[in-house]
Design a protein around this motif. Sequence first.
Motif, PDB file in Angstrom:
ATOM      1  N   ILE A 180       3.381 -13.640  -6.396  1.00 39.28           N
ATOM      2  CA  ILE A 180       2.038 -13.989  -5.648  1.00 39.28           C
ATOM      3  C   ILE A 180       2.353 -14.386  -4.395  1.00 39.28           C
ATOM      4  N   LEU A 181       3.028 -15.522  -4.437  1.00 40.14           N
ATOM      5  CA  LEU A 181       3.311 -16.083  -3.115  1.00 40.14           C
ATOM      6  C   LEU A 181       4.111 -15.439  -2.034  1.00 40.14           C
ATOM      7  N   GLU A 182       4.560 -14.308  -2.419  1.00 43.07           N
ATOM      8  CA  GLU A 182       5.038 -13.315  -1.407  1.00 43.07           C
ATOM      9  C   GLU A 182       4.239 -12.363  -0.825  1.00 43.07           C
ATOM     10  N   LEU A 183       3.268 -12.327  -1.319  1.00 38.36           N
ATOM     11  CA  LEU A 183       2.101 -11.250  -0.795  1.00 38.36           C
ATOM     12  C   LEU A 183       1.898 -11.397   0.547  1.00 38.36           C
ATOM     13  N   ALA A 184       1.497 -10.571   1.321  1.00 36.47           N
ATOM     14  CA  ALA A 184       1.169 -10.397   2.637  1.00 36.47           C
ATOM     15  C   ALA A 184       0.373  -9.417   3.033  1.00 36.47           C
ATOM     16  N   PRO A 185      -0.558  -9.697   3.900  1.00 34.04           N
ATOM     17  CA  PRO A 185      -1.518  -8.659   4.179  1.00 34.04           C
ATOM     18  C   PRO A 185      -0.864  -7.350   4.872  1.00 34.04           C
ATOM     19  N   ILE A 186      -1.496  -6.331   4.321  1.00 31.76           N
ATOM     20  CA  ILE A 186      -1.149  -4.946   4.858  1.00 31.76           C
ATOM     21  C   ILE A 186      -2.363  -4.202   5.263  1.00 31.76           C
ATOM     22  N   CYS A 187      -3.595  -5.011   5.193  1.00 34.01           N
ATOM     23  CA  CYS A 187      -4.836  -4.157   5.666  1.00 34.01           C
ATOM     24  C   CYS A 187      -5.792  -5.218   6.060  1.00 34.01           C
ATOM     25  N   GLN A 188      -6.251  -5.334   7.170  1.00 32.24           N
ATOM     26  CA  GLN A 188      -7.152  -6.335   7.714  1.00 32.24           C
ATOM     27  C   GLN A 188      -8.691  -5.780   8.100  1.00 32.24           C
ATOM     28  N   ASP A 189      -9.628  -6.420   8.080  1.00 33.85           N
ATOM     29  CA  ASP A 189     -10.932  -6.242   8.695  1.00 33.85           C
ATOM     30  C   ASP A 189     -11.391  -7.339   9.334  1.00 33.85           C
ATOM     31  N   GLN A 190     -12.921  -7.173   9.713  1.00 31.14           N
ATOM     32  CA  GLN A 190     -13.346  -8.425  10.360  1.00 31.14           C
ATOM     33  C   GLN A 190     -13.186  -9.819   9.718  1.00 31.14           C
ATOM     34  N   GLY A 191     -13.006  -9.722   8.398  1.00 29.39           N
ATOM     35  CA  GLY A 191     -13.172 -11.206   7.585  1.00 29.39           C
ATOM     36  C   GLY A 191     -11.803 -11.467   7.306  1.00 29.39           C
ATOM     37  N   GLY A 192     -10.909 -10.673   7.931  1.00 31.69           N
ATOM     38  CA  GLY A 192      -9.383 -11.196   7.477  1.00 31.69           C
ATOM     39  C   GLY A 192      -8.451 -10.308   6.723  1.00 31.69           C
ATOM     40  N   PRO A 193      -7.440 -10.569   5.854  1.00 31.30           N
ATOM     41  CA  PRO A 193      -6.897  -9.744   5.044  1.00 31.30           C
ATOM     42  C   PRO A 193      -7.673  -9.061   4.056  1.00 31.30           C
ATOM     43  N   LEU A 194      -7.696  -7.849   3.787  1.00 31.16           N
ATOM     44  CA  LEU A 194      -8.568  -7.079   3.137  1.00 31.16           C
ATOM     45  C   LEU A 194      -7.541  -6.628   1.681  1.00 31.16           C
ATOM     46  N   VAL A 195      -6.456  -6.134   2.025  1.00 27.86           N
ATOM     47  CA  VAL A 195      -5.509  -5.679   1.072  1.00 27.86           C
ATOM     48  C   VAL A 195      -4.275  -6.644   1.208  1.00 27.86           C
ATOM     49  N   LEU A 196      -3.801  -7.177   0.204  1.00 25.99           N
ATOM     50  CA  LEU A 196      -2.530  -7.798   0.032  1.00 25.99           C
ATOM     51  C   LEU A 196      -1.386  -6.884  -0.793  1.00 25.99           C
ATOM     52  N   GLY A 197      -0.159  -7.048  -0.294  1.00 21.82           N
ATOM     53  CA  GLY A 197       0.919  -6.317  -1.005  1.00 21.82           C
ATOM     54  C   GLY A 197       2.061  -6.793  -0.469  1.00 21.82           C
ATOM     55  N   VAL A 198       3.274  -5.883  -0.364  1.00 21.22           N
ATOM     56  CA  VAL A 198       4.695  -6.376  -0.187  1.00 21.22           C
ATOM     57  C   VAL A 198       4.893  -5.667   1.460  1.00 21.22           C
ATOM     58  N   ALA A 199       5.130  -6.766   2.421  1.00 21.54           N
ATOM     59  CA  ALA A 199       5.264  -6.315   3.822  1.00 21.54           C
ATOM     60  C   ALA A 199       6.463  -5.457   3.887  1.00 21.54           C
ATOM     61  N   GLY A 200       6.105  -4.303   4.859  1.00 20.31           N
ATOM     62  CA  GLY A 200       7.257  -3.164   5.139  1.00 20.31           C
ATOM     63  C   GLY A 200       7.365  -2.375   4.047  1.00 20.31           C
ATOM     64  N   ALA A 201       6.757  -2.524   2.768  1.00 21.24           N
ATOM     65  CA  ALA A 201       6.947  -1.288   1.818  1.00 21.24           C
ATOM     66  C   ALA A 201       5.929  -0.355   1.706  1.00 21.24           C
TER      67      ALA A 201
END
Length: 318
Positions: free
Chosen positions: A204-225
Amino acid sequence: MSFSDREKQLVRAAFAWGQITQKEGYTLSDLEIEKSVLFRRLLAGRPPLAFPPPLRHGFPWYDVIEGRSEHVVSASEASPEHSFIAPGSKPGDTYILIDGAFWRVAETLREREDYLVEWGEYPMQWRLQKQWEVNYEMTQQLHNFRQQNPDANVDLAPGNGQREYSEFRVDDDQTVWLSEWHLTRIGLPGWVWVGKAVDADPAILELAPICQDQGGPLVLGVAGAERGPGWLRIEQADGDSRYIKLGEDLEYKQVIASAVTEFDRLLQGVRGEVLEVMDRRGDDVLRCYQVPMHLAPLEHFDFADVNYDLVPDNAYNG
């Protein structure tokens, strides 16, 4: 002898109620179970919270934890003297009586006007704030009285400034203001406490935003994957965000598209008996929970009409 499903549910609820009330030191009686808010909750299929909820007029107050964020209440003066009689208190702590129960004052923002308060073991705070509103009827009555009795010695606002009482005040313009105490939960609602708090998985600590909206990170996942575990933001409050795990091996392009146009469908696609929930503040993980799926109020969340200006961090071509 066979029992109906309703009878079995009644027996299970009564047994659980007896265990909980005995553990908390209450005596058991038929009269108490008939009046018990906890018993009605158990009978409806909802488990107790992780910690005893606040009391309101002597009854468990679940809504202040799980439901609406703001409530109109009655409140006393805050005082360290209350610590001598407040259950579970430490001598010297400041407490305030809210709707018949003692709450701990975590911080005084403005004496007699504005406080941060806490209850029991919950890692949550509420803001207790006195708010003033003009009462036009009382103001008109005061003006009429002065006109009809010009010689009456009514001096509600002598000298400079206004005269303030515990429930009302009169300003220099002879306008009458009435006060109300508002108790507002700070941060995210506590419906997660029907489940249990768990330690954060290292992944969980390695999760990164892969989609953002006006509220900030909307979807978290593995960056670059292109595929991997995915978490969706469902709530925000006071800078904190709550995410639920959508799955372990998701196609990110499809998840991002659904977050934009089919939010309800995305929630309905969550499977399993347990819902994994994570609260974050910025990049920091605050808490993680496991909540029985049938107790998670996913049907209450619908952000399809506010998720605009979405920007995938790993946008794909084609």
